[in-house]
Design a protein around this motif. Structure first.
Motif, PDB file in Angstrom:
ATOM      1  N   ASP A  83       2.457 -45.335  47.603  1.00  0.00           N
ATOM      2  CA  ASP A  83       2.528 -46.424  48.577  1.00  0.00           C
ATOM      3  C   ASP A  83       3.256 -45.973  49.841  1.00  0.00           C
ATOM      4  O   ASP A  83       2.848 -46.290  50.952  1.00  0.00           O
ATOM      5  CB  ASP A  83       3.238 -47.641  47.982  1.00  0.00           C
ATOM      6  CG  ASP A  83       2.434 -48.307  46.887  1.00  0.00           C
ATOM      7  OD1 ASP A  83       1.221 -48.017  46.784  1.00  0.00           O
ATOM      8  OD2 ASP A  83       3.013 -49.106  46.124  1.00  0.00           O
ATOM      9  N   MET A  84       4.346 -45.230  49.651  1.00  0.00           N
ATOM     10  CA  MET A  84       5.105 -44.741  50.787  1.00  0.00           C
ATOM     11  C   MET A  84       4.267 -43.770  51.623  1.00  0.00           C
ATOM     12  O   MET A  84       4.265 -43.840  52.852  1.00  0.00           O
ATOM     13  CB  MET A  84       6.385 -44.047  50.319  1.00  0.00           C
ATOM     14  CG  MET A  84       7.272 -43.597  51.455  1.00  0.00           C
ATOM     15  SD  MET A  84       8.815 -42.849  50.912  1.00  0.00           S
ATOM     16  CE  MET A  84       8.232 -41.356  50.135  1.00  0.00           C
ATOM     17  N   ALA A  85       3.533 -42.891  50.962  1.00  0.00           N
ATOM     18  CA  ALA A  85       2.693 -41.931  51.685  1.00  0.00           C
ATOM     19  C   ALA A  85       1.623 -42.651  52.499  1.00  0.00           C
ATOM     20  O   ALA A  85       1.392 -42.320  53.668  1.00  0.00           O
ATOM     21  CB  ALA A  85       2.049 -40.957  50.702  1.00  0.00           C
ATOM     22  N   VAL A  86       0.984 -43.635  51.890  1.00  0.00           N
ATOM     23  CA  VAL A  86      -0.034 -44.401  52.609  1.00  0.00           C
ATOM     24  C   VAL A  86       0.605 -45.134  53.788  1.00  0.00           C
ATOM     25  O   VAL A  86       0.057 -45.151  54.897  1.00  0.00           O
ATOM     26  CB  VAL A  86      -0.740 -45.395  51.653  1.00  0.00           C
ATOM     27  CG1 VAL A  86      -1.589 -46.386  52.423  1.00  0.00           C
ATOM     28  CG2 VAL A  86      -1.578 -44.637  50.641  1.00  0.00           C
ATOM     29  N   GLY A  87       1.792 -45.695  53.581  1.00  0.00           N
ATOM     30  CA  GLY A  87       2.487 -46.388  54.662  1.00  0.00           C
ATOM     31  C   GLY A  87       2.814 -45.479  55.825  1.00  0.00           C
ATOM     32  O   GLY A  87       2.670 -45.855  56.992  1.00  0.00           O
ATOM     33  N   ILE A  88       3.239 -44.261  55.524  1.00  0.00           N
ATOM     34  CA  ILE A  88       3.576 -43.305  56.589  1.00  0.00           C
ATOM     35  C   ILE A  88       2.323 -42.909  57.369  1.00  0.00           C
ATOM     36  O   ILE A  88       2.343 -42.843  58.600  1.00  0.00           O
ATOM     37  CB  ILE A  88       4.285 -42.070  55.996  1.00  0.00           C
ATOM     38  CG1 ILE A  88       5.685 -42.476  55.524  1.00  0.00           C
ATOM     39  CG2 ILE A  88       4.362 -40.937  57.008  1.00  0.00           C
ATOM     40  CD1 ILE A  88       6.396 -41.419  54.711  1.00  0.00           C
ATOM     41  N   THR A 136       0.987 -46.102  65.340  1.00  0.00           N
ATOM     42  CA  THR A 136       1.831 -45.742  66.478  1.00  0.00           C
ATOM     43  C   THR A 136       0.985 -45.436  67.709  1.00  0.00           C
ATOM     44  O   THR A 136       1.328 -45.845  68.822  1.00  0.00           O
ATOM     45  CB  THR A 136       2.711 -44.529  66.122  1.00  0.00           C
ATOM     46  OG1 THR A 136       3.547 -44.889  65.031  1.00  0.00           O
ATOM     47  CG2 THR A 136       3.563 -44.090  67.291  1.00  0.00           C
ATOM     48  N   ALA A 137      -0.111 -44.724  67.517  1.00  0.00           N
ATOM     49  CA  ALA A 137      -0.989 -44.396  68.649  1.00  0.00           C
ATOM     50  C   ALA A 137      -1.559 -45.664  69.275  1.00  0.00           C
ATOM     51  O   ALA A 137      -1.663 -45.763  70.504  1.00  0.00           O
ATOM     52  CB  ALA A 137      -2.115 -43.479  68.185  1.00  0.00           C
ATOM     53  N   ILE A 138      -1.914 -46.635  68.449  1.00  0.00           N
ATOM     54  CA  ILE A 138      -2.468 -47.890  68.957  1.00  0.00           C
ATOM     55  C   ILE A 138      -1.416 -48.649  69.752  1.00  0.00           C
ATOM     56  O   ILE A 138      -1.679 -49.120  70.867  1.00  0.00           O
ATOM     57  CB  ILE A 138      -3.015 -48.754  67.799  1.00  0.00           C
ATOM     58  CG1 ILE A 138      -4.216 -48.058  67.153  1.00  0.00           C
ATOM     59  CG2 ILE A 138      -3.372 -50.153  68.278  1.00  0.00           C
ATOM     60  CD1 ILE A 138      -4.676 -48.704  65.875  1.00  0.00           C
ATOM     61  N   VAL A 139      -0.219 -48.783  69.189  1.00  0.00           N
ATOM     62  CA  VAL A 139       0.837 -49.537  69.871  1.00  0.00           C
ATOM     63  C   VAL A 139       1.258 -48.825  71.156  1.00  0.00           C
ATOM     64  O   VAL A 139       1.461 -49.469  72.185  1.00  0.00           O
ATOM     65  CB  VAL A 139       2.044 -49.754  68.927  1.00  0.00           C
ATOM     66  CG1 VAL A 139       3.219 -50.360  69.665  1.00  0.00           C
ATOM     67  CG2 VAL A 139       1.648 -50.643  67.759  1.00  0.00           C
ATOM     68  N   THR A 140       1.363 -47.504  71.126  1.00  0.00           N
ATOM     69  CA  THR A 140       1.730 -46.744  72.320  1.00  0.00           C
ATOM     70  C   THR A 140       0.693 -46.946  73.422  1.00  0.00           C
ATOM     71  O   THR A 140       1.045 -47.149  74.588  1.00  0.00           O
ATOM     72  CB  THR A 140       1.864 -45.247  71.984  1.00  0.00           C
ATOM     73  OG1 THR A 140       2.857 -45.101  70.975  1.00  0.00           O
ATOM     74  CG2 THR A 140       2.244 -44.440  73.204  1.00  0.00           C
ATOM     75  N   SER A 141      -0.578 -46.916  73.068  1.00  0.00           N
ATOM     76  CA  SER A 141      -1.632 -47.146  74.047  1.00  0.00           C
ATOM     77  C   SER A 141      -1.575 -48.571  74.584  1.00  0.00           C
ATOM     78  O   SER A 141      -1.738 -48.794  75.787  1.00  0.00           O
ATOM     79  CB  SER A 141      -2.999 -46.870  73.430  1.00  0.00           C
ATOM     80  OG  SER A 141      -4.017 -47.172  74.349  1.00  0.00           O
TER      81      SER A 141
END
Length: 143
Positions: free
Chosen positions: A16-21, A28-33
């Motif tokens: 679950d943690m790996a999928v979350g990361i 992050t790319a979407i929010v940064t854009s």
């Protein structure tokens, strides 16, 4: 030891943690854009395109007059880059607000789905086990 490692990796929490990361990195790319390409230009319209990134104090060294922060750093001067820090704080607040609004929207959709499930009428239930036993007892008494 390999079996223990495999068991560790196969546990739900690690996966679950790996999928979350991974999803977080893509998100992050979407929010940064969204912030850099959509929200900041709109804010720039209202603030007259104010950008504090090149505001700094020279602590030591020689810097040509009117030099940008990058030029001052390339000249080897020690600079107190308060403008870059201020812009980082402003961008953080914008990103935090966008993420807050996205999470709020997702929670609203989840709550609506949960209410929809709660609103489903339950199928009529038959008598409970205790009720059946009481009926059998009463039927045997009356014989």
């Amino acid at each position: 030891m390999i079996k223990e490692f495999r068991d560790f990796i196969a546990r739900g929490n690690v996966m679950d943690m790996a999928v979350g990361i991974i999803i977080g990195a893509a998100f992050t790319a979407i929010v940064t854009s969204l912030v850099g390409d959509i929200i900041n230009p709109i804010i720039g319209l209202f603030t007259g395109g104010v950008d504090f990134t090149n505001n700094y104090f020279v602590l030591s060294g020689e810097v040509p007059a009117g030099a940008s922060l990058e030029q001052a750093r390339e000249a080897g001067a020690a600079v107190f880059a308060y403008g870059a820090f201020l812009m980082a704080v402003i961008n953080f607040l914008i990103v935090a607000w966008v993420v807050f609004m996205l999470v709020k929207g997702v929670n609203k959709v989840k709550d609506a789905a949960a209410k929809k499930e709660e609103a489903k009428p339950e199928a009529p239930k038959g008598p409970s086990e205790v009720d059946l036993l009481i009926e059998i007892r009463d039927a045997l008494k009356n014989r």
